[in-house]
Scaffold this active site. Structure first.
Site, mmCIF file in Angstrom:
data_model
loop_
_atom_site.group_PDB
_atom_site.id
_atom_site.type_symbol
_atom_site.label_atom_id
_atom_site.label_comp_id
_atom_site.label_asym_id
_atom_site.label_seq_id
_atom_site.Cartn_x
_atom_site.Cartn_y
_atom_site.Cartn_z
ATOM 1 N N GLY A 13 0.076 -5.841 4.713
ATOM 2 C CA GLY A 13 1.056 -5.006 4.031
ATOM 3 C C GLY A 13 2.414 -5.678 4.045
ATOM 4 N N GLY A 15 4.916 -4.236 1.875
ATOM 5 C CA GLY A 15 5.674 -3.285 1.054
ATOM 6 C C GLY A 15 6.995 -2.974 1.742
ATOM 7 N N ARG A 48 -1.912 -6.459 -1.403
ATOM 8 C CA ARG A 48 -2.698 -6.107 -2.605
ATOM 9 C C ARG A 48 -2.141 -6.820 -3.818
ATOM 10 N NH1 ARG A 48 -3.493 -0.285 -1.339
ATOM 11 N NH2 ARG A 48 -1.349 -0.087 -2.022
ATOM 12 N N LYS A 110 1.162 6.233 11.861
ATOM 13 C CA LYS A 110 0.980 7.410 12.730
ATOM 14 C C LYS A 110 -0.292 8.177 12.400
ATOM 15 C CE LYS A 110 3.965 8.282 9.261
ATOM 16 N NZ LYS A 110 4.978 7.437 8.662
ATOM 17 N N ILE A 141 14.171 5.257 16.276
ATOM 18 C CA ILE A 141 14.469 5.799 17.616
ATOM 19 C C ILE A 141 13.408 5.308 18.608
ATOM 20 C CG2 ILE A 141 14.725 7.902 18.973
ATOM 21 C CD1 ILE A 141 15.301 9.413 16.356
ATOM 22 N N GLY A 192 13.234 7.935 -2.669
ATOM 23 C CA GLY A 192 12.183 7.144 -2.004
ATOM 24 C C GLY A 192 11.909 7.550 -0.574
ATOM 25 N N GLU A 195 6.611 10.300 1.491
ATOM 26 C CA GLU A 195 5.390 9.483 1.557
ATOM 27 C C GLU A 195 4.810 9.386 0.151
ATOM 28 O OE1 GLU A 195 3.525 8.401 4.696
ATOM 29 O OE2 GLU A 195 5.625 8.533 5.246
ATOM 30 N N LYS A 210 3.172 12.740 14.327
ATOM 31 C CA LYS A 210 4.148 12.215 15.292
ATOM 32 C C LYS A 210 4.204 13.108 16.543
ATOM 33 C CE LYS A 210 6.742 10.297 11.430
ATOM 34 N NZ LYS A 210 7.739 10.621 10.386
HETATM 35 N N1 HSE Z 1 7.786 10.014 5.224
HETATM 36 C C1 HSE Z 1 8.228 9.801 6.567
HETATM 37 C C2 HSE Z 1 9.443 10.686 6.805
HETATM 38 C C3 HSE Z 1 8.558 8.342 6.760
HETATM 39 O O1 HSE Z 1 9.980 11.225 5.846
HETATM 40 O O2 HSE Z 1 9.843 10.868 7.945
HETATM 41 C C4 HSE Z 1 8.682 7.901 8.180
HETATM 42 O O3 HSE Z 1 7.575 8.195 8.960
#
Ligand code: HSE
Length: 443
Positions: A13, A15, A48, A110, A141, A192, A195, A210
């Site tokens: 990856g 990205g 990819r 995660k 963090i 952006g 997810e 998490k």
């Molecule tokens: N989509 C996740 C968030 C990204 O908004 O916290 C980081 O894990």
């Protein structure tokens, strides 16, 4: 003494997170070498989209680029696999293949660890390698390190925090700009933050991944994502954000893991937090985690919860740990000394059902007849729920609109508060859905 050979990294990856890791490794390479005691070099990358990957890696020498992730995972010239592609299907195979080939793994995934952590960590233990994942929880963090190392003297009582940047951004915009949930989500997507599938963010799944990892590290339990209670913010009304504000609270999506005598509460849901609480000041895509240890007291950790370089910061910290580990061990294989889930053995702690959780509650009861407000505390008392405060809220300038009874309760069982909400919804004067949100004071 001669410097040890560089740590050789294979990445799957390149990205957002992978490109950030590549950039920061290059930009800060001297400082990173100074701290690690040797260089950290990316030697192979699987992507990819090879053209896009080549553009990211432009000018790099000696990096093998392939579209075959398994080749990188099992590459004889790779010491550590960095898996930053995400997902749980193929990523599980790549990570297990790397482990079986004696490679350490660093991942920001995660979902993979919350859902398959038991299998992945057991495989890593069998093969004597590390699986490091600081970037998987509240990215910038260093909360995994704090729980696993800095707070290791403590009996942890609870961990609670805002661990999803996207939903915190949405909630901030709903409060600050009076946006609806859909409007705020559209903004989060345009920036952006969300997810690829925003359902993971807005339905609380990402936060629960998490929280599951935090609970495992805090309490020495296995990763039990399947047992977590998960609610998101999709059905949250702008009216409740405004009413919470009026009562002196902010709505936040919290991940909470609390050790009780009989087991562990593991839950993600929106909650009212007192406006003066530090967590209420955490806005936009920022994250914050509070940890209550019996010796340390409450400690708090704050930082960016999403983004390319904030995640890279955590991924590279894990790489430096591994580089140092191997420096200390010039003879034979270097085995990780810090257990991946903080404890050398996991206790079989059950996750408690949410019905037995005791918190304060916020209830908003829309009533066609203002006189019916008086019935609200009677129904609540009948369900064993005591009222801490009751406020009438009328929509300004709209005499025909329902009057809302805004209640904050004393601590009550979730099951009782739910039953009370249902009974209130069945009152003849009730003029719409009763809203119920938990209130967390986190003392
Ligand atoms: N989509 C996740 C968030 C990204 O908004 O916290 C980081 O894990």
């Amino acid at each position: 003494m001669a410097e040890a050979a560089p740590l050789r990294v294979g990445m799957i990856g390149i990205g957002t997170v992978g490109a950030g890791t590549w950039r920061v490794l290059r930009r800060n390479q001297e400082a990173i070498r100074g701290r690690a005691g040797r260089g950290i070099e990316v030697v192979a990358v699987a992507a990819r989209n090879l053209a896009r990957a080549a553009a990211v890696l432009e000018g790099a020498e000696g990096v093998e680029l392939t579209d075959d992730p398994l080749r990188v995972a099992t590459h004889p010239g790779v010491d550590v696999l960095v898996e930053v592609a995400g997902g749980t299907g193929p990523a599980r195979e790549w990570v297990l293949a790397a482990i079986a080939h004696g490679k350490h793994v660093v991942t920001a995934n995660k979902a993979l660890l919350a859902e398959h952590g038991g299998e992945v960590f057991a495989a890593a233990q069998r093969h004597g390698v590390a699986v490091a994942y600081e970037g998987a929880v509240a990215v910038s963090i260093p909360i995994v390190k704090a729980l696993r190392e800095g707070l290791t003297a403590n009996r942890i009582e609870w961990v609670a925090g805002i661990v999803n940047g996207t939903t915190n951004f949405i909630l901030t915009r709903m409060r600050d700009a009076g946006l609806t949930f859909d409007e705020a989500l559209a903004e989060a997507q345009a920036l952006g933050y969300a997810e690829a599938d925003p359902a993971f963010d807005v339905d609380g799944v990402d936060a629960a991944h998490k929280a599951t990892l935090l609970a495992a590290n805090a309490f020495g339990m296995p990763v039990r994502f399947a047992d977590a209670h998960v609610e998101g913010i999709r059905t949250l009304q702008a009216l409740d954000v405004a009413c919470a504000e009026r009562l002196g609270y902010r709505v936040k999506l919290l991940g909470i893991a609390r050790r009780e005598a009989e087991g562990v509460e593991l839950r993600v849901h929106p909650a009212l937090v007192p406006a003066g609480h530090l967590l209420a000041q955490v806005n936009g895509a920022m994250n914050a985690v509070l940890v209550k240890g019996d010796a340390s007291g409450v400690t708090m950790y704050y930082g960016a919860g999403a983004g390319s370089e904030p995640t890279a910061s955590a991924v590279i910290a894990d790489l430096v740990d591994l580089a140092r580990l191997q420096c200390q061990c010039s003879q034979g294989a270097a085995r990780p000394s810090v257990p991946p889930l903080a404890f050398h053995a996991q206790a079989d702690l059950p996750v408690l059902g949410v019905a037995a959780v005791r918190t304060r509650h916020y209830l908003r009861v829309p009533l066609a007849d203002g006189a019916a407000v008086a019935q609200v505390p009677l129904v609540l008392a009948d369900c064993g729920v005591a009222v801490q405060s009751l406020v009438r809220h009328a929509v300004p300038g709209d005499a025909a609109a329902p009057v809302h009874a805004l209640v904050v309760t004393h601590p009550a069982l979730d099951a009782d508060a739910q039953r009370a909400a249902e009974r209130l919804g069945a009152l003849p004067a009730c003029a719409g859905a009763v809203a119920r949100l938990r209130v967390e004071v986190l003392e």
